[in-house]
Design an enzyme around this catalytic site. Structure first.
Site, PDB file in Angstrom:
ATOM      1  CE  LYS A 194      -1.798   2.569   3.120  1.00 60.40           C
ATOM      2  NZ  LYS A 194      -1.683   3.873   2.438  1.00 60.40           N
ATOM      3  CB  CYS A 302      13.190   8.653   8.022  1.00 63.06           C
ATOM      4  SG  CYS A 302      14.022   7.661   6.799  1.00 63.06           S
TER       5      CYS A 302
HETATM    6  P1  NAI Z   1       2.017   7.974   8.550  1.00 67.25           P
HETATM    7  O1  NAI Z   1       2.899   7.176   9.401  1.00 67.25           O
HETATM    8  O2  NAI Z   1       0.640   8.269   9.017  1.00 67.25           O
HETATM    9  O3  NAI Z   1       1.846   7.262   7.118  1.00 67.25           O
HETATM   10  C1  NAI Z   1       2.742   6.337   6.566  1.00 67.25           C
HETATM   11  C2  NAI Z   1       1.941   5.219   5.904  1.00 67.25           C
HETATM   12  O4  NAI Z   1       1.201   4.500   6.887  1.00 67.25           O
HETATM   13  C3  NAI Z   1       0.932   5.676   4.873  1.00 67.25           C
HETATM   14  O5  NAI Z   1       0.928   4.757   3.811  1.00 67.25           O
HETATM   15  C4  NAI Z   1      -0.398   5.628   5.637  1.00 67.25           C
HETATM   16  O6  NAI Z   1      -1.511   5.452   4.809  1.00 67.25           O
HETATM   17  C5  NAI Z   1      -0.185   4.418   6.508  1.00 67.25           C
HETATM   18  N1  NAI Z   1      -0.986   4.382   7.736  1.00 67.25           N
HETATM   19  C6  NAI Z   1      -1.475   5.425   8.460  1.00 67.25           C
HETATM   20  N2  NAI Z   1      -2.127   4.967   9.543  1.00 67.25           N
HETATM   21  C7  NAI Z   1      -2.053   3.622   9.518  1.00 67.25           C
HETATM   22  C8  NAI Z   1      -2.509   2.582  10.387  1.00 67.25           C
HETATM   23  N3  NAI Z   1      -3.192   2.840  11.499  1.00 67.25           N
HETATM   24  N4  NAI Z   1      -2.243   1.311  10.058  1.00 67.25           N
HETATM   25  C9  NAI Z   1      -1.539   1.024   8.947  1.00 67.25           C
HETATM   26  N5  NAI Z   1      -1.079   1.961   8.101  1.00 67.25           N
HETATM   27  C10 NAI Z   1      -1.325   3.243   8.374  1.00 67.25           C
HETATM   28  O7  NAI Z   1       2.765   9.308   8.182  1.00 67.25           O
HETATM   29  P2  NAI Z   1       2.119  10.697   7.717  1.00 67.25           P
HETATM   30  O8  NAI Z   1       0.856  11.015   8.435  1.00 67.25           O
HETATM   31  O9  NAI Z   1       2.003  10.630   6.270  1.00 67.25           O
HETATM   32  O10 NAI Z   1       3.218  11.718   8.214  1.00 67.25           O
HETATM   33  C11 NAI Z   1       3.191  12.218   9.554  1.00 67.25           C
HETATM   34  C12 NAI Z   1       4.575  12.371  10.104  1.00 67.25           C
HETATM   35  O11 NAI Z   1       5.218  11.102  10.132  1.00 67.25           O
HETATM   36  C13 NAI Z   1       5.516  13.227   9.287  1.00 67.25           C
HETATM   37  O12 NAI Z   1       5.394  14.576   9.573  1.00 67.25           O
HETATM   38  C14 NAI Z   1       6.848  12.680   9.695  1.00 67.25           C
HETATM   39  O13 NAI Z   1       7.260  13.285  10.901  1.00 67.25           O
HETATM   40  C15 NAI Z   1       6.577  11.223   9.906  1.00 67.25           C
HETATM   41  N6  NAI Z   1       6.960  10.394   8.747  1.00 67.25           N
HETATM   42  C16 NAI Z   1       8.097   9.683   8.814  1.00 67.25           C
HETATM   43  C17 NAI Z   1       8.505   8.949   7.742  1.00 67.25           C
HETATM   44  C18 NAI Z   1       9.767   8.166   7.776  1.00 67.25           C
HETATM   45  O14 NAI Z   1      10.253   7.771   6.722  1.00 67.25           O
HETATM   46  N7  NAI Z   1      10.318   7.899   8.927  1.00 67.25           N
HETATM   47  C19 NAI Z   1       7.756   8.936   6.493  1.00 67.25           C
HETATM   48  C20 NAI Z   1       6.527   9.669   6.543  1.00 67.25           C
HETATM   49  C21 NAI Z   1       6.172  10.385   7.628  1.00 67.25           C
END
Ligand code: NAI
Length: 786
Positions: A194, A302
């Site tokens: 996904k 990240c």
């Molecule tokens: P997120 O962690 O909510 O989303 C990442 C993925 O997880 C997306 O594909 C989303 O649809 C999915 N997802 C969301 N909730 C889920 C759940 N309960 N169960 C399974 N999958 C789920 O990240 P978001 O909201 O896009 O970004 C928020 C913050 O997260 C950013 O500001 C940043 O600080 C951090 N982030 C960190 C990343 C990294 O590579 N470490 C990448 C993206 C965001």
């Protein structure tokens, strides 16, 4: 007067150098701007007929409509993957290798389409998608085409997992897809992936590539949707593993949702990585390093070097140079080849960045932003530097995930290490010095999965990437990453030896008092209670009943001992373990007597004592042999792996094998430089508490091995919740596993839970798995040449 060359250079603007987005636009238009779900090799509309819009961040206009997968769709995708698994996992390795190779070739042939589509959909500069993202994606599939062939011989005793659910974020859409899909397929798994809701288009184009590259139907399934779709995937009972990259918050939710389900899990989460500049660093190079560290991909990385730590003596000079460089950064249309900083992925993310910066300012930070112009349309944020920041302020602790750098100073290397590690994260770090001794000393002391010396943001398919602490666990890339997609093959019927039982009496000497073993001392249990151990109704003795305070004290001792123990040399640890084996051997007759009574079987007791001696010797042998490696990375320089200890390790021992089942994990844990707190078998902790005397006479430093006897479930719960514990192993029932995995979410401990019937401490494969679990890979990159 006509301006001279000098005047021209002073005023000359960079003209626009746009890359055409027309091919990508045409591809979107050819699909009527609407994309379905890819499962079982075909495209289907979502069962709910629900769609969501995806936008172009550089002009805030809608690019396309994407399907939202619901439960029915997730079920169908998983079923398609499950059906495909039988054939895919048993194909000759060369067949799988050819498919991965064909994927790499196909992406290479359409690389510009992928690069422009990614820039349109995500907002990142074309310079980055064209020169970094897409070449790394291609390299990943080539590299893993190799693993597809070698997996059978290089991972002997392991097997593929089945259907893998993969959830990726929006910051490196296609690159994260390749990090997930390439190793999964190479190992023989089938996937349901996904992509993030903001950036699904390159994953959809990838699905089309799969059809051309000869990926059999159902091996790769791509379903779009938001968090709810991700949740359905995580909870699906037919999924064997979840691989997730994203926020720490969602990582925690997934850890809890998968607890006790038997699903393998890898989490690649947030970071607040330090970028350390020492006074002898090449400051101009370090300034360029900062540009790559925090303004690459708008800081939505990240492992972004978002915390600048500068040696006090050069901080003034360095910040002046940095601000001057910031004035030259160009923010604008991602498809412009001369642009440094593109658009922020979404208005929500833009608002989050702005809000965090304002919080920083309200907490006393000074904000510097260069006088760059921002496009009128779209979601843009200027490069930002925050100074006058204290280490505990919000902006120094929270992941901003935007083009915002936070600067602090340090006085000496010790303070640099303390500041660098002053975070709940541990993903990466970059350090700059011309002193090789200092560089490797600091690299060893930083708690992070990747250390870049005099460079930053280097990645390669041959090198594992992943975090320590709340940055998650598991690695992606290289051999270390392949382990995430295989599991130790379980014997069809668990090994159980049959021993002759007889009626055996306990040889009684003077009454024994078994206390807790904490910080190198025998300590009375805090609660003041003891529990009687009965064997076939006969009293064997009493063991102390541990409580919360005993565990707290033991963990504190383990934490205090950790920094010295992990720095002790491998040879010294081996010597101590050999000495432990020697002293145990001297007392083996006593242990045979105790075990013979406990098991009512001399034969079983004899066998277990022999195995225990052997195991201690093997742990001693491994102490200086579980080497790291030098990676064959596509990088000009040296990339080497250190197998660092996990840290403080809790061990909940199996109910059977009351001596070996505790000595083995403790010995292997400390051989790998961990300090441990073990809870011996609740059924009968006496032999293990007798072992305390062997520990006391074998030069094991105080606090390295701690033993707390008592009720397993209660003590295990306390350890799982304890934030000072870095890892937790449990060799008990499924009940216990669920409890441990769900309670360990607060600091995202690395857990390893094995049903006790599958614990075979005499199996070399199981022992190797334990060594892997007792360590975490740190990769250190050092460039060579000018
Ligand atoms: P997120 O962690 O909510 O989303 C990442 C993925 O997880 C997306 O594909 C989303 O649809 C999915 N997802 C969301 N909730 C889920 C759940 N309960 N169960 C399974 N999958 C789920 O990240 P978001 O909201 O896009 O970004 C928020 C913050 O997260 C950013 O500001 C940043 O600080 C951090 N982030 C960190 C990343 C990294 O590579 N470490 C990448 C993206 C965001």
């Amino acid at each position: 007067m006509t301006p001279g060359v000098k005047e021209l250079f002073a005023t000359m603007e960079y003209g626009p150098a746009p890359e055409s987005g027309s091919e990508a636009e045409a591809w979107i238009a050819a699909h009527d701007r609407k994309f379905g779900l890819f499962m079982g090799g075909t495209w289907v509309a979502p069962s709910s007929n629900e769609w969501m819009a995806t936008f172009c961040p550089s002009n805030a206009t809608e690019l396309a409509q994407l399907a939202v997968a619901n439960k029915n769709d997730v079920d169908n995708a998983v079923a398609a993957a499950k059906t495909a698994f039988k054939d895919w996992s048993t194909r000759p390795p060369i067949d799988r290798a050819k498919v991965l190779y064909a994927i790499a070739r196909q992406i290479q042939k359409h690389s510009r389409l992928f690069a422009t589509l990614e820039s349109l959909d995500n907002g990142k500069p074309i310079r980055e998608t064209r020169d970094i993202d897409i070449p790394l994606v291609i390299r990943h599939f080539y590299h893993h085409a190799g693993w597809a062939q070698l997996v059978g011989t290089e991972f002997e005793g392991y097997e593929p997992l089945g259907v893998v659910g993969q959830i990726i974020p929006w910051n490196f859409p296609l690159l994260m897809l390749s990090w997930k899909i390439a190793p999964a397929l190479a190992a023989g798994n089938c996937v349901v992936l996904k992509p993030a809701e903001f950036t699904s288009l390159t994953a959809i184009l990838f699905a089309e590539i799969c059809e051309v590259a000869g990926v059999p139907p159902g091996v790769v399934n791509i379903i779009t949707g938001g968090g709810e779709t991700g949740k359905l995937l995580v909870e699906h009972p037919e999924i064997s593993k979840i691989a997730f990259t994203g926020s720490t918050e969602v990582g925690r939710i997934i850890r809890e949702a998968t607890a006790g389900s038997g699903k393998k899990l890898s989490l690649e989460l947030g970071g607040k990585s330090p970028f350390i500049v020492f006074e002898d660093a090449d400051l101009d190079s370090a300034v360029e390093g900062v540009v790559d560290a925090i303004w690459f991909n708008q800081g939505q990385v990240c492992c972004a070097g978002s915390r600048l730590l500068v040696h006090e003596g050069v901080s003034g000079r360095f910040l002046t140079k940095l601000k001057r460089r910031m004035e030259t950064l160009r923010v604008g249309d991602p498809l412009d080849k001369a642009i440094d900083i593109g658009a922020i992925v979404d208005s929500i993310q833009l608002a989050r960045i702005a809000e965090l910066v304002e919080t920083g300012v309200s907490e006393g930070a000074a904000k510097f932003q260069p006088k760059c112009s921002l496009p009128e349309k779209g979601w843009f944020y200027p490069p930002t530097l925050l100074t006058n920041v204290s280490p505990s302020s919000t902006v120094a602790q929270v992941e901003i995930f935007g083009p915002v750098l936070v600067a602090m100073t340090f006085k000496n290397p010790a303070e640099a290490i303390a500041l660098a590690n002053n975070t709940v994260f541990g993903l990466a770090s970059s350090l700059w010095t011309e002193n090789i001794n200092l560089a490797h000393d600091i690299a060893g002391n930083i708690k992070a999965g990747t250390v870049w010396i005099n460079c930053t943001n280097q990645f390669d398919a041959a090198v594992g990437f992943g975090g320590y602490r709340e940055s998650g666990f598991g690695r992606e890339g290289g051999k270390e990453g392949m382990y995430e997609y295989v599991a130790l093959r379980k014997p069809a019927t668990p090994k159980s030896e049959v021993f002759k039982t007889e009626s055996i009496e306990l040889k009684i000497g003077i009454d024994r008092t078994y206390k807790q073993y904490i910080g190198g001392k025998q300590a009375r249990p805090d609660g003041g209670y003891s529990d009687e151990i009965l064997v076939t109704g006969k009293r064997m003795g009493e063991v102390a009943r541990g409580n919360r305070k005993d565990i707290r004290n033991a963990v504190e001792s383990a934490i205090n001992a950790q920094s010295t123990w992990c720095k002790s040399c491998h040879h010294a640890r081996a010597q101590i373990l050999y000495f432990l084996a020697e002293n145990f051997d001297v007392r083996k007759a006593d242990f045979v007597d105790l075990l013979a009574f406990a098991y009512q079987s001399l034969q079983k007791a004899d066998a277990e004592v022999r195995k225990t001696t052997n195991c201690l010797f093997r742990a001693a042998a491994w102490a200086d042999k579980f080497d790291g490696q030098v990676h064959s990375a596509a990088f000009s320089g040296l990339v080497y792996t250190r197998n660092d200890p996990v840290g403080t390790l809790g061990i909940v021992c199996s109910p059977d094998q009351i001596l070996l089942g505790c000595v083995a994990p403790v010995a292997l844990g400390i051989a790998m430089a961990n300090t441990v707190v073990a809870i011996p078998s609740e059924i009968n902790a006496i032999p293990m508490m007798e072992f305390v005397q062997v520990l006391e006479t074998s030069d094991v430093p105080a606090g390295v091995a701690n033993l707390v006897s008592g009720p397993t479930k209660e003590l295990a719960k306390i350890m799982a919740e304890h934030e000072g514990m870095d890892g937790l192993w449990s060799f008990g029932s499924n009940d216990l596993t669920t409890k441990i995995e769900s309670l360990s979410i607060s600091n995202l401990k690395q857990t390893w839970c094995v049903d006790s019937q599958y614990c075979d401490w005499t199996s070399p494969a199981f022992e190797r798995e334990a060594l892997r679990r007792a360590t975490q890979v740190k990769n250190i990159w050092t460039p060579a040449g000018e």
